[in-house]
Write a protein that holds these residues in place. Structure first.
Motif, PDB file in Angstrom:
ATOM      1  N   UNK A  84       0.521  25.458 -26.717  1.00 35.69           N
ATOM      2  CA  UNK A  84       1.277  24.404 -26.016  1.00 35.69           C
ATOM      3  C   UNK A  84       1.936  24.943 -24.759  1.00 35.69           C
ATOM      4  N   UNK A  85       1.160  25.621 -23.959  1.00 37.51           N
ATOM      5  CA  UNK A  85       1.709  26.255 -22.755  1.00 37.51           C
ATOM      6  C   UNK A  85       2.256  25.219 -21.774  1.00 37.51           C
ATOM      7  N   UNK A  86       3.323  25.604 -21.111  1.00 40.78           N
ATOM      8  CA  UNK A  86       3.991  24.749 -20.127  1.00 40.78           C
ATOM      9  C   UNK A  86       3.984  25.448 -18.778  1.00 40.78           C
ATOM     10  N   UNK A  87       4.095  24.687 -17.698  1.00 40.87           N
ATOM     11  CA  UNK A  87       4.158  25.325 -16.369  1.00 40.87           C
ATOM     12  C   UNK A  87       5.274  26.364 -16.270  1.00 40.87           C
ATOM     13  N   UNK A  88       6.368  26.147 -16.970  1.00 45.44           N
ATOM     14  CA  UNK A  88       7.475  27.109 -16.917  1.00 45.44           C
ATOM     15  C   UNK A  88       7.176  28.406 -17.669  1.00 45.44           C
ATOM     16  N   UNK A  89       6.050  28.478 -18.360  1.00 49.11           N
ATOM     17  CA  UNK A  89       5.621  29.738 -18.974  1.00 49.11           C
ATOM     18  C   UNK A  89       4.894  30.635 -17.970  1.00 49.11           C
ATOM     19  N   UNK A  90       4.652  30.127 -16.780  1.00 51.15           N
ATOM     20  CA  UNK A  90       3.979  30.910 -15.750  1.00 51.15           C
ATOM     21  C   UNK A  90       4.803  32.141 -15.402  1.00 51.15           C
ATOM     22  N   UNK A  91       4.182  33.305 -15.521  1.00 53.28           N
ATOM     23  CA  UNK A  91       4.880  34.568 -15.280  1.00 53.28           C
ATOM     24  C   UNK A  91       3.891  35.709 -15.431  1.00 53.28           C
ATOM     25  N   UNK A  92       4.342  36.889 -15.042  1.00 49.51           N
ATOM     26  CA  UNK A  92       3.632  38.111 -15.405  1.00 49.51           C
ATOM     27  C   UNK A  92       4.195  38.550 -16.751  1.00 49.51           C
ATOM     28  N   UNK A  93       3.321  38.767 -17.701  1.00 49.77           N
ATOM     29  CA  UNK A  93       3.725  39.156 -19.052  1.00 49.77           C
ATOM     30  C   UNK A  93       3.514  40.651 -19.232  1.00 49.77           C
ATOM     31  N   UNK A  94       4.531  41.300 -19.779  1.00 54.50           N
ATOM     32  CA  UNK A  94       4.515  42.742 -19.996  1.00 54.50           C
ATOM     33  C   UNK A  94       4.721  43.049 -21.472  1.00 54.50           C
ATOM     34  N   UNK A  95       3.989  44.027 -21.962  1.00 57.66           N
ATOM     35  CA  UNK A  95       4.299  44.522 -23.296  1.00 57.66           C
ATOM     36  C   UNK A  95       5.126  45.800 -23.161  1.00 57.66           C
ATOM     37  N   UNK A  96       5.881  46.089 -24.190  1.00 61.24           N
ATOM     38  CA  UNK A  96       6.785  47.228 -24.124  1.00 61.24           C
ATOM     39  C   UNK A  96       7.043  47.784 -25.518  1.00 61.24           C
ATOM     40  N   UNK A  97       7.274  49.085 -25.555  1.00 64.95           N
ATOM     41  CA  UNK A  97       7.849  49.714 -26.739  1.00 64.95           C
ATOM     42  C   UNK A  97       9.346  49.436 -26.677  1.00 64.95           C
TER      43      UNK A  97
END
Length: 120
Positions: A84-97
């Protein structure tokens, strides 16, 4: 540990995506892991975390009920299923420890980001 994120792309509102974060080395499965995101002009924000056993998860209120974090320690990979993605989910996604820090999570090392763009 080195982290490699993948799976981003351009989708329409309401669609789904699954991001993956592969960690190098056998110890990659021994860390708590999290996803963060950064939208243009905004600060990086927490999205979701999973403990190293996979037994506990945590979510930002903005994604709770839509996103699911999971991990496969045999593959040293953490996933973020986004529904259910929304326009406000637009971003660069990073994974992290990450490590626990009171009620939150403190990043210790980052992977490179993967772009998620949701069109309306």
């Amino acid at each position: 540990v080195q982290l490699q994120a993948s799976g981003g792309g351009l989708v329409q509102a309401g669609d789904s995506l699954r991001l993956s974060c592969a960690s190098s080395g056998r110890t990659g499965s021994m860390y708590n892991m999290a996803w963060f995101r950064q939208a243009p002009g905004k600060e990086r924000e927490f999205v979701a975390a999973v403990t190293w056993t996979g037994g506990s998860t945590d979510y930002a209120d903005t994604v709770k009920g839509r996103f699911t974090i999971s991990r496969d320690n045999a593959k040293n990979t953490v996933y973020l299923k986004m529904n259910s993605l929304k326009p406000e989910d637009t971003a660069v996604y990073y994974c992290a420890v990450v490590t626990r820090n009171g009620g939150g999570w403190s990043p210790r090392s980052w992977g490179q980001g993967t772009q998620v763009t949701v069109s309306s």
